[in-house]
Design a protein around this motif. Structure first.
Motif, PDB file in Angstrom:
ATOM      1  N   TYR A 112       0.859  -1.183   0.000  1.00  0.00           N
ATOM      2  CA  TYR A 112       0.000   0.000   0.000  1.00  0.00           C
ATOM      3  C   TYR A 112       0.891   1.227   0.000  1.00  0.00           C
ATOM      4  CZ  TYR A 112      -3.384  -3.514   1.162  1.00  0.00           C
ATOM      5  OH  TYR A 112      -4.158  -4.636   1.119  1.00  0.00           O
ATOM      6  N   VAL A 113       0.513   2.232  -0.784  1.00  0.00           N
ATOM      7  CA  VAL A 113       1.276   3.474  -0.834  1.00  0.00           C
ATOM      8  C   VAL A 113       0.451   4.570  -0.180  1.00  0.00           C
ATOM      9  CG1 VAL A 113       2.342   5.221  -2.306  1.00  0.00           C
ATOM     10  CG2 VAL A 113       2.509   2.792  -2.925  1.00  0.00           C
ATOM     11  N   VAL A 114       1.024   5.130   0.876  1.00  0.00           N
ATOM     12  CA  VAL A 114       0.427   6.267   1.580  1.00  0.00           C
ATOM     13  C   VAL A 114       1.191   7.491   1.110  1.00  0.00           C
ATOM     14  CG1 VAL A 114       0.018   7.316   3.836  1.00  0.00           C
ATOM     15  CG2 VAL A 114      -0.167   4.825   3.562  1.00  0.00           C
ATOM     16  N   ARG A 115       0.472   8.517   0.707  1.00  0.00           N
ATOM     17  CA  ARG A 115       1.127   9.710   0.166  1.00  0.00           C
ATOM     18  C   ARG A 115       0.574  10.944   0.856  1.00  0.00           C
ATOM     19  NH1 ARG A 115       3.959  10.373  -4.467  1.00  0.00           N
ATOM     20  NH2 ARG A 115       3.344   8.307  -5.200  1.00  0.00           N
ATOM     21  N   GLY A 116       1.494  11.834   1.273  1.00  0.00           N
ATOM     22  CA  GLY A 116       1.079  13.125   1.814  1.00  0.00           C
ATOM     23  C   GLY A 116       0.510  13.975   0.693  1.00  0.00           C
ATOM     24  N   ARG A 117      -0.521  14.737   1.005  1.00  0.00           N
ATOM     25  CA  ARG A 117      -1.143  15.582  -0.020  1.00  0.00           C
ATOM     26  C   ARG A 117      -0.738  17.032   0.196  1.00  0.00           C
ATOM     27  NH1 ARG A 117      -7.291  14.406  -0.814  1.00  0.00           N
ATOM     28  NH2 ARG A 117      -6.856  15.768  -2.556  1.00  0.00           N
ATOM     29  N   ALA A 118      -0.577  17.734  -0.906  1.00  0.00           N
ATOM     30  CA  ALA A 118      -0.236  19.150  -0.860  1.00  0.00           C
ATOM     31  C   ALA A 118      -1.481  19.932  -0.446  1.00  0.00           C
ATOM     32  CB  ALA A 118       0.270  19.613  -2.210  1.00  0.00           C
ATOM     33  N   PRO A 119      -1.379  21.019   0.252  1.00  0.00           N
ATOM     34  CA  PRO A 119      -0.138  21.661   0.655  1.00  0.00           C
ATOM     35  C   PRO A 119       0.455  21.095   1.933  1.00  0.00           C
ATOM     36  CG  PRO A 119      -1.970  23.022   1.330  1.00  0.00           C
ATOM     37  CD  PRO A 119      -2.550  21.827   0.606  1.00  0.00           C
ATOM     38  N   GLY A 120      -0.194  20.142   2.548  1.00  0.00           N
ATOM     39  CA  GLY A 120       0.361  19.547   3.769  1.00  0.00           C
ATOM     40  C   GLY A 120      -0.130  20.246   5.018  1.00  0.00           C
ATOM     41  N   GLY A 121       0.310  19.709   6.129  1.00  0.00           N
ATOM     42  CA  GLY A 121      -0.063  20.282   7.412  1.00  0.00           C
ATOM     43  C   GLY A 121      -1.249  19.585   8.025  1.00  0.00           C
ATOM     44  N   GLY A 122      -1.004  18.504   8.747  1.00  0.00           N
ATOM     45  CA  GLY A 122      -2.078  17.802   9.427  1.00  0.00           C
ATOM     46  C   GLY A 122      -1.645  16.424   9.883  1.00  0.00           C
ATOM     47  N   ARG A 123      -2.520  15.776  10.625  1.00  0.00           N
ATOM     48  CA  ARG A 123      -2.244  14.436  11.147  1.00  0.00           C
ATOM     49  C   ARG A 123      -3.429  13.535  10.824  1.00  0.00           C
ATOM     50  NH1 ARG A 123       1.805  14.295  15.192  1.00  0.00           N
ATOM     51  NH2 ARG A 123       2.563  16.373  15.705  1.00  0.00           N
ATOM     52  N   ALA A 124      -3.101  12.335  10.368  1.00  0.00           N
ATOM     53  CA  ALA A 124      -4.131  11.342  10.073  1.00  0.00           C
ATOM     54  C   ALA A 124      -3.721  10.016  10.692  1.00  0.00           C
ATOM     55  CB  ALA A 124      -4.310  11.189   8.565  1.00  0.00           C
ATOM     56  N   ARG A 125      -4.711   9.205  11.001  1.00  0.00           N
ATOM     57  CA  ARG A 125      -4.474   7.848  11.499  1.00  0.00           C
ATOM     58  C   ARG A 125      -5.134   6.908  10.508  1.00  0.00           C
ATOM     59  NH1 ARG A 125      -4.791   5.096  17.401  1.00  0.00           N
ATOM     60  NH2 ARG A 125      -2.661   5.861  17.317  1.00  0.00           N
ATOM     61  N   ILE A 126      -4.359   5.934  10.028  1.00  0.00           N
ATOM     62  CA  ILE A 126      -4.877   4.952   9.088  1.00  0.00           C
ATOM     63  C   ILE A 126      -4.893   3.608   9.801  1.00  0.00           C
ATOM     64  CG2 ILE A 126      -4.644   3.898   6.809  1.00  0.00           C
ATOM     65  CD1 ILE A 126      -2.759   6.342   6.159  1.00  0.00           C
ATOM     66  N   ARG A 127      -6.088   3.035   9.906  1.00  0.00           N
ATOM     67  CA  ARG A 127      -6.248   1.733  10.560  1.00  0.00           C
ATOM     68  C   ARG A 127      -6.497   0.687   9.485  1.00  0.00           C
ATOM     69  NH1 ARG A 127     -10.825  -1.175  11.875  1.00  0.00           N
ATOM     70  NH2 ARG A 127     -10.459  -2.803  13.407  1.00  0.00           N
ATOM     71  N   PHE A 128      -5.528  -0.193   9.310  1.00  0.00           N
ATOM     72  CA  PHE A 128      -5.667  -1.315   8.394  1.00  0.00           C
ATOM     73  C   PHE A 128      -6.208  -2.490   9.202  1.00  0.00           C
ATOM     74  CE2 PHE A 128      -2.476   1.321   6.430  1.00  0.00           C
ATOM     75  CZ  PHE A 128      -2.723   1.211   5.072  1.00  0.00           C
ATOM     76  N   ALA A 129      -7.209  -3.171   8.673  1.00  0.00           N
ATOM     77  CA  ALA A 129      -7.793  -4.323   9.346  1.00  0.00           C
ATOM     78  C   ALA A 129      -7.921  -5.462   8.345  1.00  0.00           C
ATOM     79  CB  ALA A 129      -9.157  -3.981   9.929  1.00  0.00           C
ATOM     80  N   GLN A 130      -7.504  -6.650   8.751  1.00  0.00           N
ATOM     81  CA  GLN A 130      -7.600  -7.827   7.896  1.00  0.00           C
ATOM     82  C   GLN A 130      -8.881  -8.560   8.268  1.00  0.00           C
ATOM     83  OE1 GLN A 130      -4.424 -10.735   8.207  1.00  0.00           O
ATOM     84  NE2 GLN A 130      -4.182 -10.596   5.999  1.00  0.00           N
ATOM     85  N   VAL A 131      -9.853  -8.519   7.361  1.00  0.00           N
ATOM     86  CA  VAL A 131     -11.187  -9.038   7.646  1.00  0.00           C
ATOM     87  C   VAL A 131     -11.657  -9.988   6.539  1.00  0.00           C
ATOM     88  CG1 VAL A 131     -11.858  -6.963   8.946  1.00  0.00           C
ATOM     89  CG2 VAL A 131     -12.324  -7.098   6.498  1.00  0.00           C
ATOM     90  N   ARG A 132     -12.706 -10.731   6.856  1.00  0.00           N
ATOM     91  CA  ARG A 132     -13.371 -11.564   5.847  1.00  0.00           C
ATOM     92  C   ARG A 132     -14.714 -10.900   5.548  1.00  0.00           C
ATOM     93  NH1 ARG A 132     -13.197 -17.738   7.596  1.00  0.00           N
ATOM     94  NH2 ARG A 132     -14.311 -16.902   9.370  1.00  0.00           N
ATOM     95  N   PRO A 133     -14.874 -10.317   4.360  1.00  0.00           N
ATOM     96  CA  PRO A 133     -16.095  -9.568   4.038  1.00  0.00           C
ATOM     97  C   PRO A 133     -17.407 -10.328   4.251  1.00  0.00           C
ATOM     98  CG  PRO A 133     -14.425  -9.126   2.405  1.00  0.00           C
ATOM     99  CD  PRO A 133     -13.885 -10.234   3.289  1.00  0.00           C
ATOM    100  N   PRO A 134     -17.459 -11.647   4.023  1.00  0.00           N
ATOM    101  CA  PRO A 134     -18.740 -12.320   4.258  1.00  0.00           C
ATOM    102  C   PRO A 134     -19.160 -12.352   5.736  1.00  0.00           C
ATOM    103  CG  PRO A 134     -17.315 -13.680   2.872  1.00  0.00           C
ATOM    104  CD  PRO A 134     -16.498 -12.539   3.402  1.00  0.00           C
ATOM    105  N   TYR A 135     -18.217 -12.035   6.631  1.00  0.00           N
ATOM    106  CA  TYR A 135     -18.491 -12.095   8.072  1.00  0.00           C
ATOM    107  C   TYR A 135     -18.191 -10.740   8.720  1.00  0.00           C
ATOM    108  CZ  TYR A 135     -18.154 -16.967   6.724  1.00  0.00           C
ATOM    109  OH  TYR A 135     -18.321 -18.151   6.076  1.00  0.00           O
ATOM    110  N   PRO A 136     -19.034  -9.732   8.475  1.00  0.00           N
ATOM    111  CA  PRO A 136     -18.739  -8.377   8.955  1.00  0.00           C
ATOM    112  C   PRO A 136     -18.707  -8.226  10.477  1.00  0.00           C
ATOM    113  CG  PRO A 136     -20.956  -8.481   8.073  1.00  0.00           C
ATOM    114  CD  PRO A 136     -20.307  -9.801   7.771  1.00  0.00           C
TER     115      PRO A 136
END
Length: 110
Positions: free
Chosen positions: A65-89
């Protein structure tokens, strides 16, 4: 669950590799919180040396996965990746990974 923190400039990429379990029905999903507009997340192709190098059935496969900062910048983000099985939400994720991203502005100040 692993938590990693990174700092990116505008348009700066960061590649994250996570082990996939697609043969077992799991997929990686992600959710961005905080200043969600300061980053983008895209799945990137993972190259193989040759077709015969394909993993055997049921083997774990790496995902990129490629995470890229966006212009003009300035901020904080949290990215939560979760490994799930879609048929079982309602089932708990098999694995999780959290990436805390600070995107600095062009001048270097957040």
């Amino acid at each position: 669950m692993e938590v990693r923190s990174i700092v990116l400039g505008p348009d700066e990429p960061y590649e994250l590799r996570l082990t996939g379990r697609g043969a077992r029905g799991y997929v990686w999903t992600w959710q961005v919180t905080g200043d969600a507009d300061v980053v983008t997340v895209d799945e990137a192709p993972v190259g193989r040396a040759a077709p015969e190098a394909a993993p055997p059935p049921g083997a774990a496969v790496e995902r990129a996965y490629v995470v890229r900062g966006r212009a003009p910048g300035g901020g904080r983000a949290r990215i939560r990746f979760a490994q799930v099985r879609p048929p079982y939400p309602d089932e708990a994720p098999y694995d999780e990974f959290v990436l805390d991203v600070e995107v600095v502005s062009v001048t270097g100040a957040a």
